[in-house]
Design a protein around this motif. Structure first.
Motif, mmCIF file in Angstrom:
data_model
loop_
_atom_site.group_PDB
_atom_site.id
_atom_site.type_symbol
_atom_site.label_atom_id
_atom_site.label_comp_id
_atom_site.label_asym_id
_atom_site.label_seq_id
_atom_site.Cartn_x
_atom_site.Cartn_y
_atom_site.Cartn_z
ATOM 1 N N CYS A 35 42.226 38.713 35.334
ATOM 2 C CA CYS A 35 41.936 39.316 34.010
ATOM 3 C C CYS A 35 40.487 39.335 34.137
ATOM 4 C CB CYS A 35 42.455 38.488 32.561
ATOM 5 S SG CYS A 35 43.951 39.041 32.090
ATOM 6 N N LEU A 38 39.209 42.087 36.543
ATOM 7 C CA LEU A 38 39.457 42.824 36.245
ATOM 8 C C LEU A 38 37.765 43.176 34.999
ATOM 9 C CD1 LEU A 38 41.084 45.540 35.307
ATOM 10 C CD2 LEU A 38 41.734 44.364 33.696
ATOM 11 N N TYR A 39 37.942 41.909 34.169
ATOM 12 C CA TYR A 39 36.519 42.231 33.422
ATOM 13 C C TYR A 39 35.053 41.386 33.795
ATOM 14 C CZ TYR A 39 40.162 43.346 29.932
ATOM 15 O OH TYR A 39 41.259 43.747 29.715
ATOM 16 N N ARG A 47 39.421 44.302 42.254
ATOM 17 C CA ARG A 47 39.093 45.046 40.328
ATOM 18 C C ARG A 47 40.115 46.084 41.067
ATOM 19 N NH1 ARG A 47 33.405 46.705 38.138
ATOM 20 N NH2 ARG A 47 33.153 44.077 38.416
ATOM 21 N N ILE A 48 40.505 46.790 41.994
ATOM 22 C CA ILE A 48 41.342 47.511 42.382
ATOM 23 C C ILE A 48 42.366 46.977 42.089
ATOM 24 C CG2 ILE A 48 42.425 49.653 43.531
ATOM 25 C CD1 ILE A 48 39.152 49.999 44.179
ATOM 26 N N GLU A 51 43.444 45.906 38.510
ATOM 27 C CA GLU A 51 43.938 47.545 37.658
ATOM 28 C C GLU A 51 45.197 47.844 37.582
ATOM 29 O OE1 GLU A 51 40.983 50.202 38.314
ATOM 30 O OE2 GLU A 51 39.556 49.156 36.825
ATOM 31 N N LYS A 52 45.973 47.499 38.647
ATOM 32 C CA LYS A 52 47.321 48.162 39.684
ATOM 33 C C LYS A 52 47.956 47.109 38.823
ATOM 34 C CE LYS A 52 46.263 51.169 43.738
ATOM 35 N NZ LYS A 52 45.780 50.227 44.754
ATOM 36 N N LEU A 55 48.539 47.573 34.855
ATOM 37 C CA LEU A 55 49.299 48.575 34.450
ATOM 38 C C LEU A 55 49.875 49.048 34.653
ATOM 39 C CD1 LEU A 55 47.013 51.478 35.680
ATOM 40 C CD2 LEU A 55 46.983 51.042 33.728
ATOM 41 N N LEU A 82 43.161 41.051 27.085
ATOM 42 C CA LEU A 82 44.206 41.581 28.513
ATOM 43 C C LEU A 82 45.277 41.703 27.073
ATOM 44 C CD1 LEU A 82 45.153 43.633 30.480
ATOM 45 C CD2 LEU A 82 46.078 40.825 31.201
#
Length: 544
Positions: A35, A38-39, A47-48, A51-52, A55, A82
């Motif tokens: 988290c 990501l944020y 970050r990528i 995200e994966k 998801l 999240l």
């Protein structure tokens, strides 16, 4: 302390904790780390990857249990965000979750925000959005002969009986629900959205507006403590709720927001009683005068919508009385103009004035008792605004719209009452012309952005001015001829002067540029059906 809600609002999610396989997010700490990446992370690769992974979490069958874990044991606001994001995506799927699960999620979130009112604002907002989505998508779902998702409005009233913090959450829930009901989801059938929105409008929206107005009356009835941030926040959220109610797409027109000056609010007939009460308008005018700028501009934004109420809501006597109350409010604001020094208040007030002429005819305005005094005050306000050309140019558009439409209506006025535009329109024209010429020296000497470079704004304002300038056209032509001759002579002197100063030359060229634009504007504003031989002669003089 858990906010007292009825027992049916306090179950946990009906999902036992089932941790994800060891190949995935095996601990709360790892989930929170993702988290953070990501944020607020700065490493693009991390970050990528985050995200994966997240998801995958959303698509995982254990998503609900992980959301509950993040909400109950997460140590950061981003973990809670999240969880809210995942829940929002789950309840928004085309294939919905079972009704019982959605009821459990809704009740769980209600209890969660009630027991933790000090959550980060963005977390509360995200969780409330989940409630709003569940309520909208399940609006027509029936269980045991009851619309199970419509109970939310009654549930929210229990928040309003708690502390100020709980009251704020309750108001935000209603506000978010109103916005969600008004929001078109193009991934779903538009007919279904319209059916839900219409049902919400007919069964709940009026009650929400009445509730919001009663809360505002309670605020005004007590001494306002403007240092209390919670009280300020409560007033802000209630005003936003009222604005969301008045901005509702009542008839499914989905009006283009860019056509702001053409907007009419299609208030339902069942709301007439609210609008006929003088206390309703008085409430928002009093709020404007009592609140600090951040809040008073919201009160003005509400008044803009009140001024835009469809004409057919009232009978002729009722409409005249309603307009009279609006004009009294305008007079009071202009007689106490301190609040208009705030850009937000100034902009909303300009919109308010423009909406008055959009919705009411000049013949109706001149019949109002206070009209002569109010049109004088509006003229002085407009002149002052034009003289401060560098201040809020976007707001001036609304003032020029007002005068353009007022002057354009003159040939159609049948009332014996004087409209006084022949007195004030030439003053508005003169103020615009002289202020633009005076601005050139400041722009050149201080190296500011030249307003003439913004051709879209210039042409728009000149198009509005051309209508105003044709009122008492002799005065406009006389002024332009005088100014053009004077500036042309000064320019000729500088050209023939051996010591011509570059700055002075630039100033004269800028003034002449404005005059060329202005002359072209007023001549181009000629209308065949209103033109006279005298006006044609003056156009010829300006063109030569």
């Amino acid at each position: 302390m858990i906010f007292p809600l009825p027992p049916n609002l306090r179950p946990h999610l009906a999902f036992p904790f089932v941790y994800l396989p060891s190949t995935f997010l095996v601990s709360l700490a790892e989930l929170e780390a993702l988290c953070t990446h990501l944020y607020i992370g700065t490493d693009l690769t991390q970050r990528i990857e985050a995200e994966k992974a997240l998801l995958e979490l959303i698509d995982s069958p254990e998503c609900l249990s992980k959301c509950q874990l993040l909400l109950e044991q997460g140590t950061t606001s981003y973990a809670q965000l999240l969880a809210a994001t995942c829940l929002s995506k789950l309840v928004s799927r085309i294939s919905p979750l079972p009704v019982e699960q959605r009821i459990d999620i809704r009740n769980y979130i209600l209890n969660y925000v009630a027991s933790q009112p000090k959550l980060a604002p963005f977390v509360i907002q995200a969780l409330i959005q989940v409630i709003a989505k569940i309520t909208k998508l399940g609006w027509f779902e029936v269980q045991k002969d009851q619309f199970v998702f419509r109970e939310i409005i009654a549930d929210v009233k229990k928040f309003l009986q708690g502390t100020v913090e709980h009251c704020i959450i309750g108001v935000i829930i209603l506000s978010e629900l109103t916005q969600e009901m008004n929001l078109v989801d193009y991934s779903r059938p538009s007919a279904k959205h319209r059916k839900i929105a219409t049902s919400f409008r007919d069964t709940s929206l009026k009650d929400i507006l009445v509730l919001a107005c009663s809360l505002l009356k309670e605020v005004l009835a007590k001494p306002l403590n403007l240092q209390d941030q919670f009280q300020q926040n409560l007033v802000m959220q209630v005003l936003k709720l009222v604005l969301n109610c008045l901005n509702f797409d009542f008839i499914g027109s989905s009006a283009d927001e860019s056509a702001d000056d053409l907007c009419t609010v299609q208030i339902p007939t069942t709301w007439r009683t609210i609008f006929l009460e003088p206390e309703t308008l008085d409430l928002f005018f009093n709020l404007y005068h009592s609140l600090p700028p951040l809040l008073s501009q919201l009160a003005l934004a509400c008044l803009v919508q009140f001024a835009s109420t469809r004409r057919s809501l009232f009978s002729s006597p009722e409409r005249a009385k309603y307009l009279g109350n609006l004009i009294k409010g305008v007079k009071r604001i202009l007689e106490n103009p301190q609040g208009l020094s705030d850009p937000g208040n100034y902009h909303e007030f300009c919109r308010f004035l423009a909406r008055l002429k959009t919705n009411y005819q000049l013949g109706e305005l001149v019949m109002v008792k206070e009209y002569p005094e109010v049109i004088r005050l509006i003229a002085n306000f407009t002149i002052t605004s034009l003289q401060h050309w560098e201040f809020a140019p976007n707001s001036v558009h609304y003032l020029l719209t007002l005068w353009q439409r007022m002057v354009a209506s003159v040939p159609f006025v049948k009332s014996a009452e004087p409209h006084l535009l022949d007195t004030y329109a030439p003053e508005i024209t003169k103020a615009f012309i002289t202020s633009r010429l005076d601005s050139v020296a400041i722009v050149v000497r201080d190296h500011l952005d030249d307003p003439l470079d913004d051709t879209a704004t210039v042409f728009q304002q000149l198009e509005q001015l051309c209508t105003v300038s044709r009122c008492e056209y002799e005065k406009t032509c006389s002024l332009l001829v005088q100014l053009f001759d004077q500036n042309a002579q000064n320019y000729q002197k500088l050209l023939h002067s051996a010591s011509g100063i570059t700055v002075d030359m630039a100033i004269q060229e800028g003034r002449l540029a404005w005059l060329v634009y202005l002359v072209g504007t007023v001549v181009g504003g000629r209308l065949t059906y209103t033109s006279t031989d005298e006006h044609d002669a003056m156009d010829g003089e300006l063109s030569c």
